[in-house]
Each structure stands twice: as structure tokens, then as C-alpha cells.
Scaffold this active site. Structure first.
Site, short mmCIF file in Angstrom:
data_model
loop_
_atom_site.label_atom_id
_atom_site.label_comp_id
_atom_site.label_asym_id
_atom_site.label_seq_id
_atom_site.Cartn_x
_atom_site.Cartn_y
_atom_site.Cartn_z
N HIS A 32 3.45 6.80 -6.70
CA HIS A 32 2.71 8.00 -7.09
C HIS A 32 3.62 9.23 -7.02
CE1 HIS A 32 -1.47 10.18 -6.68
NE2 HIS A 32 -0.93 10.35 -7.87
N HIS A 60 0.84 -1.20 0.00
CA HIS A 60 0.00 0.00 0.00
C HIS A 60 0.87 1.26 0.00
CE1 HIS A 60 -3.60 2.42 1.26
NE2 HIS A 60 -2.63 3.20 1.76
N GLU A 61 1.80 1.33 0.94
CA GLU A 61 2.63 2.53 1.03
C GLU A 61 3.57 2.66 -0.17
OE1 GLU A 61 1.83 4.80 2.94
OE2 GLU A 61 0.51 3.62 4.25
N HIS A 71 1.73 4.45 -2.82
CA HIS A 71 1.88 5.91 -2.63
C HIS A 71 3.26 6.37 -3.10
CE1 HIS A 71 -1.79 6.94 -0.57
NE2 HIS A 71 -1.57 6.15 0.48
#
Length: 699
Positions: free
Chosen positions: A494, A487-488, A491
Site C-alpha cells: 500500500h 498481512h504486513e 500494508h
């Protein structure tokens, strides 16, 4: 350093003095590999003069833009504002990253002083009438601006409007006062939660206290005890990577109750770290700010510039998920209570029992044991899995570099390149829990990508709180831990893959209910058999996870999803209800308000909200997710539908789909409205059906 000595940052050390000459922030660029901050040279005493000088420099730059006698243009106003404040960004990026990941009493004192100063500075810019007049006067059509320039101009205008630029002078003054006070309150809220987390330990002395704990958890508890002075052989702290497995495995119901009470009562223990009065003031001030800006509530203000667009739209999504989740949770509760009875007990299931009996039921229904899974999920293997997935999707390579500055010995650094060898940026990983780090997991940037000031490459960091294995032993993750890592890292991608010109649009600077799409979408690859077969390998033998275990793991993907959805959605509903309400106007008993809000939605007594208000840092330690915690679910609608774009091709790494994903989502920053961005990737807006199916709430 005390708060008194750090109070006024405009009275810092003058340039040219002995102290200033030794300040690492004085140089315009870091003379370090890859332009990393010179972490090892920075000391707490450097921050106050660095902030003072940077604030003065930015004030002068803004004054020059506002006072420019030439007619306002995009170049002399918007682009000039985008170039201004580089020195302030530089010191703030380092400081606020470290106050989250490696803080100290000295840094906390400076943080309490600097937060209101920065709020005052920001308000002085967005409430500047000359600047607002210049922004309002720019004619995008006459200047024939490109799409990115139009987007930047629009974002500046929206930001200024939402900050009160169009208000009367008295209202502007009050808006500025509110911003300063909210900065003080948010800082104190976060520091109070950290203090409660840091100060609690549950000693486990003797085999009785350790009953039921598997070797990996005993090792982690022993490591935590050593980090806290070694007075006890083992301790449980409020780090999620310790307390959650303790609640799962401990056979001592009395100790589970003690640990759970401490976990759920952070910020609600009376004394100096109690957050209840802080919350009441925050809610009241937010409501007042919203009214000054012409909105019915803070929730209306916050969602006006999001993908959802209104509190009604967000609440409709929550209601659509709440009913099937509640029904599923009731079925799960009956199964757990039956297990309690089958063991010969006559007590009613309570919240501190749920995880313990849920794990037992999972073993019974899926023949799945957490201790059987963890040896196949070593931290190193899961880092490689995240990197390899990015390589297959986007052609990225990751080279670990070791002789570089680090803000803590745990931090690791990788140079990220494209398939053609061109540099993408730096990725930092900070994986282990420690008392100086706030709980949770997050991504941040020490430097964001942009091209306005040169070809600036990003420096991105992922911060986790995994329980460290004993020295010399490999750290093993639960499947939830591995999902958090993916998940991180989503990010992180991104931020790394951002491909924009203007800093305002860079990376994760997107709508709050869109920002979780890249992270939650990336989680899907962890759950694919071909990824697990390649990377879920036994820490000792190197053998891949057996097919039978892999199949059982994936078959249990929707196990306990009633519980997981209810605990999350309850927090989101409380958040939205709180910020739709004006209860804060006449004083707010936040605990009573929360209890009433949960009663009205028939919250099961055996499940607690994932974040209770007194420690709900997402919404009170700053306002990033305030009236926006629903965003995880909103983005989950997007990510469930988006991954179907790969499924439909029959290839989870489909090159054309991955290229489109990078161009329209991961690399696009805030170049376009989020609805337009999603449509550019998928060809249409999403449906809720894939989300309900993913969570096992629909057939």
C-alpha cells in the site's frame, strides 16, 4: 540524555556550531544509496538539535504562508503547506521509526520531551486563524481544480475543523492543552508497556520446565536466554512469538498460568509502569475534546470521518458477528473441556489452558501438528512467497541490496521495480524480536511517495517480532506467523505502490477502517493451494508440502474461529464502549469498567480479550485505533468480498482484476472517499456474508 536536557527543542544547538556541523540531519538530502537515512552516522545526541532546527524552519514556512498578502489560492496556500516541513518530516520519520523498532533509554527520554513539543507545534498550525481563513476562502470551482487538488483541499479543511480551527479562542487554547497532554500520556503508556514486556522473563531450568516444548521452541527459548545474559538455559519472554507457542505446547499448567498472567497484566502491575491512571486521564481528555468540537463522545468524533460513519454502524457490525461467534466459542469450549476430562483431569478449563487443549483437539480432529507444519514455512521461503505473489499480481521484482545503511544488523533491504524496470522504491524487513523493539508487527515509512517535490520514491519498512532460531539455523514460522508476514507486506505494498502527487494523500494515509483492506486482502493469497505448493517447501529437503498435509492445513482454516473472533471482538467492543462513555469525567476504574463491559456481552470466562485495556497500545499509545479497533473487522468485510472478485474470474492472479486493484486501492492512497474507492474496484459495496463464511460462522 535526560528529559531535562531534552525539554525545550526550540533551544537546540544553533546552526554553524561544532555540534550542528557534525549533525547528519543538517544536509538537505542523505548522501547515501537510494537516499536512505544515514543510520550509522546518527547518534541520540543529534535528535534534539535536529528537531529544534526543523521546528524553527517549519514555523517560518507556515508564518510566510499565513502572512502572504496575496489572495489565497490553492498554489500559495495548500500546495505551499504540502511543501513545507520537509526537514521536520525527515527527522521525525527516522526518530519515531527507531523508537518503535530499536529504542534505548536515551531515545525514550527524547521521546518524552519531543512528543508534547510536536503536539504544540501541530496545534499552532491547525488553530492558526489566518491559515484557516485562507483555506476557507479558496474557491475550488473558480480555480478549476483537478480531482486530486479538490481532495487535498477537502482533507485540509476537514483536518483543521476536527482540530478546532472554527472554535472560539478559549476553546482553541484548551484544545491545544489537551493535545499536548495526550501526547505526553500516550508516550508514557507505550513506554510502560515496553518496560513490562522487556523486564519479564520466565526461566525454564531443567527438563521438567521444558516438558512438552518442541525443538523449535526450545531453540528459540535458548536464543532468548542468550540475548538476556545467559543466566538461564532457556527463558520465555512476552514476545508473542515465544509466549503463544509456550501456551500451546507446555505441559506445565502452573508455568502456563504464570506466563499468561504476566502477558495479560502488562501495564497493570503497580509502580512506575502501571497504566491505569494514565488511561483514566486519556479517556477524560478525549471526551472533553469531543465535546469542545460539538460531538456527543470521542467515538462520535472519531467515526465521523470514517467509512463506518458512526459508532452505531460499527457496533452493528460487531453485534452481527458477536452472536454467532459466541455460540461457536461455546461449542469449542465443550470440546476442550471434554478433552480435559478424557485426560483424567477434573479442573475447569481456564484461559491459560485454551491454546494448549485447542492444539490437542486440532491434532485429533485434523491430524495436524504445528511441529509438522513449521519445517515447510521457513522465514526465507515465506518472504519469497510474499514477493512472488506481488510479482504475479503487480509485475514487481525484488532485488536485495546489501551495502546500504541499516539501523540494526537484522534489517534487510530490497530494491523494488516495476515490470518495465522502473524503480518503485525500497522495502526494508526487520523480522526478529529483541528487547529494544515494541511487541507486535507493523508497517511504516521512512519516506512516503509523492510527486509535488520531485519524483519521490517511498522507503517502506515492515517490522516483526519472530523468535530467532539459533545462530546458523533457519528460522521457522507458524502458519499464523506467515499470515502476519503477508498481512504486513500488504500494508507495505500500500505504501510502495502509492501513485499520488500530494504527500497528504500518500500510501496508507486513508480512513482507519479502510487501511486494513490492503493488508488483510493480501493474506488470502497465502491460503491458496497454488501459492503454498510453490513456496511451502521443507527447510532441509526442499520438497513441497505433501498434498495430504496441505489439505489438512487448509481444512483447519476455520478451526477455533469462535475463540479468535470472540477475543478480537471483545477488545473492539470494550474500545467502543469506553469511548462512547463519559465515565472518565468523574474518574475511571478501567479494569472494573472493562469487566462490566465484558459481563454485559456474556464474555466467556475461559477467553480473555485479545488486548486488555492496561496494555492496549492500539488505542492508548496514541489515538490511531482509539474508537477504531473495530476497523480490522470492518476491513475484513471488505477483504473477504474483494478476494471473491478474483475467485469469480477463476484465476487468483487475474491480470485485469489485479490491475484494477492496484489502480483503485493499492496505488490510490486517499484520492477518493473509501466507499467510492471500494466501489471503483468492485462495482458495488460489500456484503457481510463472505466474512461470516470465511470465519466459519455461517454455512
Amino acid at each position: 540524555m535526560t528529559a531535562d536536557t531534552a525539554r525545550d527543542l526550540t533551544e537546540g544547538t544553533e546552526p554553524g556550531s561544532a555540534t550542528a556541523a557534525a549533525n547528519p540531519f543538517d544536509a538537505s538530502d542523505w548522501a547515501t544509496p537510494f537516499g536512505l537515512p544515514d543510520f550509522e552516522a546518527i547518534r541520540p545526541e543529534h535528535y534534539v538539535p535536529a528537531f529544534a532546527h526543523a521546528l524553527k524552519a517549519h514555523e517560518a514556512e507556515i508564518a510566510a504562508i499565513a502572512g502572504n498578502e496575496a489572495a489565497p489560492t490553492f498554489a500559495n496556500t495548500v500546495a505551499a503547506m504540502e511543501r513545507a516541513g520537509a526537514a521536520l518530516d525527515r527527522v521525525a520519520n527516522v526518530f519515531f521509526n527507531l523508537t518503535g523498532s530499536n529504542t534505548s533509554p536515551e531515545l525514550q527520554a527524547i521521546e518524552r520531551a519531543v512528543a508534547p513539543q510536536l503536539a504544540r507545534h501541530s496545534s499552532a498550525i491547525t488553530l492558526n486563524p489566518e491559515l484557516w481563513a485562507r483555506l476557507s476562502a479558496i474557491d475550488a470551482d473558480a480555480e478549476a481544480l483537478g480531482a486530486e487538488e479538490r481532495r487535498v483541499l477537502d482533507r485540509y479543511r476537514v483536518r483543521f475543523q476536527r482540530s478546532g480551527a472554527g472554535l472560539a479562542p478559549e476553546a482553541k487554547a484548551r484544545i491545544a492543552e489537551i493535545a499536548i497532554r495526550l501526547a505526553e500520556l500516550g508516550t508514557q503508556f507505550g513506554q510502560n508497556v515496553l518496560a513490562d514486556e522487556r523486564d519479564f522473563v520466565l526461566p525454564l531450568d531443567g527438563e521438567d520446565d521444558l516438558a512438552g516444548l518442541p525443538p523449535f521452541l526450545r531453540d528459540a527459548a535458548a536464543e532468548a536466554a542468550g540475548e538476556r545474559g545467559g543466566q538461564h538455559s532457556h527463558v520465555i519472554t512476552l514476545s508473542r512469538s515465544l509466549i503463544e507457542p509456550f501456551l500451546v505446547f507446555s505441559m506445565r499448567r502452573d508455568l502456563r498460568a504464570l506466563a499468561y498472567a504476566a502477558w495479560t497484566r502488562r501495564g497493570e502491575n503497580g509502580g512506575a509502569t502501571d497504566n491505569r491512571a494514565i488511561i483514566a486521564e486519556i479517556v477524560r481528555l478525549r471526551a472533553e475534546r469531543a465535546r469542545l468540537l460539538g460531538f456527543d463522545s470521542f467515538a462520535h468524533l472519531k467515526l465521523d470521518d470514517t467509512m463506518a460513519g458512526s459508532p452505531d454502524a460499527a457496533m452493528e457490525l460487531l453485534r452481527n458477528v458477536w452472536k454467532p461467534a459466541l455460540q461457536r466459542a461455546a461449542e469449542e469450549r465443550e470440546g476442550l473441556q471434554a478433552l480435559v476430562r478424557a485426560e483424567g483431569h477434573d479442573f475447569a478449563l481456564e484461559a491459560h489452558d485454551w491454546r494448549h487443549y485447542s492444539e490437542k483437539l486440532r491434532r485429533a480432529e485434523h491430524d495436524l501438528d504445528e511441529t509438522e507444519i513449521k519445517p515447510y514455512l521457513p522465514l526465507e521461503g515465506m518472504i519469497r512467497a510474499a514477493f512472488d505473489t506481488a510479482s504475479k499480481l503487480f509485475g514487481l521484482t525484488f532485488e536485495e541490496v546489501r551495502d546500504v545503511p541499516r539501523y540494526h544488523p537484522d534489517v534487510r533491504t530490497w530494491l523494488v521495480r516495476n515490470a518495465d524496470g522502473s524503480e518503485v522504491g525500497l522495502f526494508l524487513g526487520d523480522y526478529f524480536a529483541r528487547p529494544s523493539k515494541r511487541s507486535g508487527a507493523w508497517m511504516s515509512a521512512f519516506r512516503s511517495q509523492e510527486r509535488l517535490n520531485g519524483d519521490i520514491k517511498p522507503i517502506i519498512v515492515n517490522v516483526m517480532n519472530f523468535a530467532r532460531a539459533p545462530r546458523g539455523e533457519p528460522t521457522l514460522l507458524s502458519f499464523d506467523d506467515a499470515r502476519t508476514l503477508f498481512h504486513e507486506f500488504g500494508h507495505g505494498l500500500h505504501g510502495l505502490l502509492s501513485d499520488v502527487t500530494y504527500p497528504l494523500l500518500s500510501g496508507t494515509a486513508v480512513s482507519r477502517d479502510f487501511v486494513e483492506l490492503p493488508s488483510q486482502l493480501y493474506e488470502h493469497w497465502l491460503q491458496q493451494p497454488e501459492v503454498l505448493r510453490a513456496h511451502a517447501r521443507h527447510v532441509r529437503t526442499g520438497e513441497p508440502m505433501p498434498d495430504a498435509l496441505l489439505e489438512r492445513l487448509l481444512a483447519a482454516a476455520t478451526f477455533n474461529q469462535g475463540f479468535a473472533t470472540v477475543e478480537y471482538a471483545a477488545s473492539a467492543i470494550v474500545d467502543m464502549t469506553l469511548h462512547l462513555s463519559a465515565a472518565g469525567e468523574d474518574g475511571l476504574d478501567v479494569v472494573a469498567f472493562e469487566a462490566d463491559a465484558l459481563r454485559r456481552i456474556a464474555m466467556p470466562a475461559e477467553i480473555a480479550a485479545r488486548h486488555r485495556a492496561p496494555h492496549f497500545a492500539h488505542i492508548f499509545s496514541g489515538d490511531g485505533y482509539a474508537a477504531g479497533y473495530y476497523s480490522y473487522l470492518w476491513s475484513e468485510v471488505l477483504d473477504a468480498d474483494a478476494f471473491d472478485a478474483f475467485r469469480e474470474t477463476g484465476d487468483i492472479f487475474h491480470p485485469e482484476t489485479a490491475q484494477r486493484l492496484r489502480r483503485t486501492i493499492y496505488g490510490a492512497g486517499n484520492l477518493r472517499d473509501p466507499r467510492e474507492a471500494y466501489t471503483a474496484f468492485r462495482g458495488r459495496l460489500p456484503s457481510i456474508a463472505p466474512l461470516l463464511k470465511k470465519r466459519g460462522l455461517a454455512a
